[in-house]
Design a protein around this motif. Structure first.
Motif, short mmCIF file in Angstrom:
data_model
loop_
_atom_site.label_atom_id
_atom_site.label_comp_id
_atom_site.label_asym_id
_atom_site.label_seq_id
_atom_site.Cartn_x
_atom_site.Cartn_y
_atom_site.Cartn_z
N ILE A 55 0.87 -1.18 0.00
CA ILE A 55 0.00 0.00 0.00
C ILE A 55 0.91 1.23 0.00
N CYS A 113 -8.61 -0.74 9.67
CA CYS A 113 -7.44 -1.63 9.60
C CYS A 113 -7.42 -2.61 10.77
N MET A 143 -5.38 -4.92 11.17
CA MET A 143 -4.01 -5.28 11.55
C MET A 143 -3.36 -4.15 12.36
N VAL A 173 -2.53 -1.21 11.60
CA VAL A 173 -1.51 -0.42 10.90
C VAL A 173 -2.04 1.01 10.79
N PRO A 233 -1.84 3.53 8.20
CA PRO A 233 -1.31 3.68 6.83
C PRO A 233 -0.87 5.10 6.48
N CYS A 286 0.91 -5.08 7.34
CA CYS A 286 -0.13 -4.81 6.34
C CYS A 286 -0.37 -6.05 5.48
N VAL A 287 -1.65 -6.42 5.31
CA VAL A 287 -1.98 -7.61 4.53
C VAL A 287 -2.59 -7.24 3.16
N ASN A 288 -2.37 -6.00 2.74
CA ASN A 288 -2.82 -5.56 1.41
C ASN A 288 -4.32 -5.79 1.19
N CYS A 289 -5.09 -5.63 2.26
CA CYS A 289 -6.54 -5.85 2.09
C CYS A 289 -7.17 -4.71 1.29
N GLY A 290 -6.57 -3.52 1.35
CA GLY A 290 -7.09 -2.40 0.58
C GLY A 290 -8.25 -1.68 1.24
N GLU A 291 -8.62 -2.07 2.46
CA GLU A 291 -9.76 -1.41 3.13
C GLU A 291 -9.49 0.07 3.38
N CYS A 292 -8.20 0.41 3.64
CA CYS A 292 -7.87 1.82 3.88
C CYS A 292 -8.06 2.63 2.59
S1 SF4 Z 1 -4.22 -2.49 3.30
FE1 SF4 Z 1 -5.44 -3.33 5.00
S2 SF4 Z 1 -3.92 -4.08 6.45
FE2 SF4 Z 1 -2.84 -2.69 5.06
S3 SF4 Z 1 -2.90 -0.71 6.09
FE3 SF4 Z 1 -4.65 -0.77 4.70
S4 SF4 Z 1 -6.35 -1.52 5.98
FE4 SF4 Z 1 -4.44 -1.99 7.07
#
Ligand code: SF4
Ligand code: SF4
Length: 294
Positions: A229, A249, A251, A253, A255, A264-270
């Motif tokens: 990210i 997030c 996890m 993190v 961001p 970061c697990v690259n979920c993309g929620e941020c």
């Molecule tokens: S991609 Fe997911 S895990 Fe990574 S910073 Fe954003 S919300 Fe958190």
């Protein structure tokens, strides 16, 4: 992919992967046949042929044949299996954790219910994560959470036991409520593990315990081409400090900090949260190759 579809897409991949885990033993994609004590892979018995080797005459050709079979059928598959997560990590970072891992999906479900009922994602956290649901409207969430606490560990126990005993036998015993010792032990053992990991450990397991996660983390960290990210410093001035990116997030993190975070697990929620706050053009985060990130 529009940024506002990330959450929906992620839930879709997570659900599909859970369905694969549920149906794989039924479809003989992967399971152990307890009757013949053999491994079934895509409908075929996976034999390494060592028994056959006992009956062959001692000759160079036969020894070479058995050794080659052992390499191809036993060692090579292990090498492939063990290299999956390092390769995934080097290319996609912890993408598997954020988009597919069934355990992570369950942790997110229980995080969601904990936020709704207690106003914070984790009971061991001091700060509130999000406003919870007002006291008068919590009852449906509490009932649903209780049902999940009981049914999900037991269901997981039944599904995973089906990888070691014919799943039709396992489900037959569940329906008739008559269990052999092995099936009962399998279901209870997995249910206890699932209960503890979903109730207490959750994403701490992803950060410090899970071997697959740690391998992706390590190889993703050193690989210049892994997915990450990216936080665009030029756009940070537009930030309204809504903290939506931090709240979503799971996890923990942050961001917005201009540094790579191994969790970061690259979920993309941020990305989706920031897009909803600022719009797609001003969104501060994006997926990028590791070498282009700070
Ligand atoms: S991609 Fe997911 S895990 Fe990574 S910073 Fe954003 S919300 Fe958190
Ligand atoms: S979601 Fe975007 S606008 Fe809100 S705090 Fe995070 S970076 Fe700032």
């Amino acid at each position: 992919m529009p940024n506002t579809h990330i959450h929906f897409l992620r839930r879709t991949t997570q659900l599909l992967f859970i369905l694969l885990i549920i149906f794989a033993p039924f479809l003989d994609i992967l399971r152990i046949d307890s009757d013949t004590r053999s491994l079934i892979v895509f409908g075929k018995e996976w034999s390494i042929g060592l028994e056959e080797g006992f009956y062959l005459k001692k000759s160079f050709e036969n020894i070479s044949y058995v050794a080659w079979r052992f390499f191809v059928k036993a060692l090579l598959p292990w090498i492939v299996i063990l290299s999956i997560f390092p390769i995934l990590g080097a290319l996609t970072g912890r993408f598997f954790c954020g988009w597919f891992c069934p355990e992570g999906t369950l942790f997110e479900l229980f995080d969601f219910l904990t936020v709704r009922i207690f106003g914070r994602r984790n009971l061991f956290m001091k700060k509130s994560n999000d406003p919870g649901v007002p006291a008068g409207k919590r009852a449906p969430y509490i009932i649903f959470a209780l049902l999940c606490m009981i049914s999900i560990p037991l269901f997981t126990g039944v599904v995973l036991t089906g990888y070691f005993v014919n799943p039709r036998t396992v489900w037959g015993q569940v329906i008739n409520w008559e269990f052999t010792f092995g099936v009962k032990a399998g279901i209870i053992g997995v249910a206890i593990y699932t209960f503890i990991s979903t109730m207490i450990i959750r994403h701490t397991l992803c950060k410090y315990i899970c071997g697959a996660g740690l391998m992706q983390m390590l190889f993703g960290w050193v690989s210049p081409i892994s997915l990450r990210i990216k936080t665009d410093p030029a756009k940070l001035a537009a930030c309204t400090d809504c903290k939506a990116c931090e709240k979503v997030c799971f996890m923990n993190v942050k961001p917005r900090l201009l540094r790579k975070d191994i969790n970061c697990v690259n979920c993309g929620e941020c990305i989706e949260a920031c897009t909803k706050e600022l719009g797609a053009k001003k969104c501060i985060f994006s997926f990028a190759k590791s070498k282009s990130c700070t």
